[in-house]
Design a protein around this motif. Structure first.
Motif, PDB file in Angstrom:
ATOM      1  N   TYR A   1       8.663  39.797  -8.057  1.00  0.00           N
ATOM      2  CA  TYR A   1       9.744  38.807  -8.055  1.00  0.00           C
ATOM      3  C   TYR A   1       9.178  37.386  -8.037  1.00  0.00           C
ATOM      4  O   TYR A   1       9.662  36.501  -8.741  1.00  0.00           O
TER       5      TYR A   1
ATOM      6  N   ALA B   1       9.570  34.589 -10.928  1.00  0.00           N
ATOM      7  CA  ALA B   1      10.146  33.282 -10.607  1.00  0.00           C
ATOM      8  C   ALA B   1       9.315  32.147 -11.199  1.00  0.00           C
ATOM      9  O   ALA B   1       9.859  31.116 -11.599  1.00  0.00           O
TER      10      ALA B   1
ATOM     11  N   GLN C   1      16.214  30.875 -12.844  1.00  0.00           N
ATOM     12  CA  GLN C   1      16.522  31.929 -11.867  1.00  0.00           C
ATOM     13  C   GLN C   1      15.591  31.887 -10.652  1.00  0.00           C
ATOM     14  O   GLN C   1      15.597  32.790  -9.822  1.00  0.00           O
ATOM     15  N   ARG C   2      14.811  30.835 -10.536  1.00  0.00           N
ATOM     16  CA  ARG C   2      13.768  30.782  -9.516  1.00  0.00           C
ATOM     17  C   ARG C   2      14.294  31.033  -8.107  1.00  0.00           C
ATOM     18  O   ARG C   2      13.753  31.863  -7.376  1.00  0.00           O
ATOM     19  N   ASN C   3      15.332  30.330  -7.704  1.00  0.00           N
ATOM     20  CA  ASN C   3      15.839  30.480  -6.341  1.00  0.00           C
ATOM     21  C   ASN C   3      16.312  31.902  -6.048  1.00  0.00           C
ATOM     22  O   ASN C   3      16.048  32.449  -4.982  1.00  0.00           O
ATOM     23  N   SER C   4      17.011  32.471  -6.989  1.00  0.00           N
ATOM     24  CA  SER C   4      17.494  33.834  -6.812  1.00  0.00           C
ATOM     25  C   SER C   4      16.331  34.827  -6.706  1.00  0.00           C
ATOM     26  O   SER C   4      16.318  35.705  -5.833  1.00  0.00           O
ATOM     27  N   LEU C   5      15.350  34.679  -7.577  1.00  0.00           N
ATOM     28  CA  LEU C   5      14.202  35.587  -7.574  1.00  0.00           C
ATOM     29  C   LEU C   5      13.377  35.453  -6.302  1.00  0.00           C
ATOM     30  O   LEU C   5      12.920  36.452  -5.733  1.00  0.00           O
TER      31      LEU C   5
ATOM     32  N   GLY D   1      14.536  34.524  -3.467  1.00  0.00           N
ATOM     33  CA  GLY D   1      15.350  35.136  -2.420  1.00  0.00           C
ATOM     34  C   GLY D   1      15.172  36.645  -2.384  1.00  0.00           C
ATOM     35  O   GLY D   1      15.073  37.252  -1.309  1.00  0.00           O
ATOM     36  N   GLN D   2      15.126  37.247  -3.571  1.00  0.00           N
ATOM     37  CA  GLN D   2      14.878  38.694  -3.650  1.00  0.00           C
ATOM     38  C   GLN D   2      13.505  39.042  -3.094  1.00  0.00           C
ATOM     39  O   GLN D   2      13.345  40.036  -2.374  1.00  0.00           O
TER      40      GLN D   2
ATOM     41  N   GLU E   1      13.616  39.101   0.612  1.00  0.00           N
ATOM     42  CA  GLU E   1      14.266  40.306   1.128  1.00  0.00           C
ATOM     43  C   GLU E   1      13.314  41.500   1.145  1.00  0.00           C
ATOM     44  O   GLU E   1      13.293  42.277   2.099  1.00  0.00           O
TER      45      GLU E   1
END
Length: 79
Positions: A20, A24, A30-34, A36-37, A40
């Motif tokens: 991820y 990113a 999509q950097r912030n979303s990736l 975040g994944q 997690e």
């Protein structure tokens, strides 16, 4: 669950987190979303280790070392 199985799960979780983060770097929109994944998955790895060591240092586990974590949690609540 034995230590080798836990370490294998942790390796897998951290490898997924690494993928991820690498993705990113090449996908700025999509950097912030990736990221975040990735966070997690890292959290899952740490949780897995914490649960394993907490179970290993519990007297119930010493009495029943063959128990996996879900069964251990059930017994700990019942005790």
């Amino acid at each position: 669950m034995n230590g080798e199985a836990v370490l294998e799960k942790v390796r897998r979780y951290r490898a997924i987190a690494s993928l991820y983060r690498q993705t990113a770097a090449f996908r700025p929109p999509q950097r912030n979303s990736l990221l975040g994944q990735a966070e997690e998955w890292e959290h899952l790895a740490v949780s897995e280790l914490e649960a394993y060591f907490a179970a290993r240092h519990n007297p119930v586990y010493e009495l029943f070392p063959q128990l996996d974590r879900p069964a251990y949690r059930t017994m700990a609540v019942a005790a």
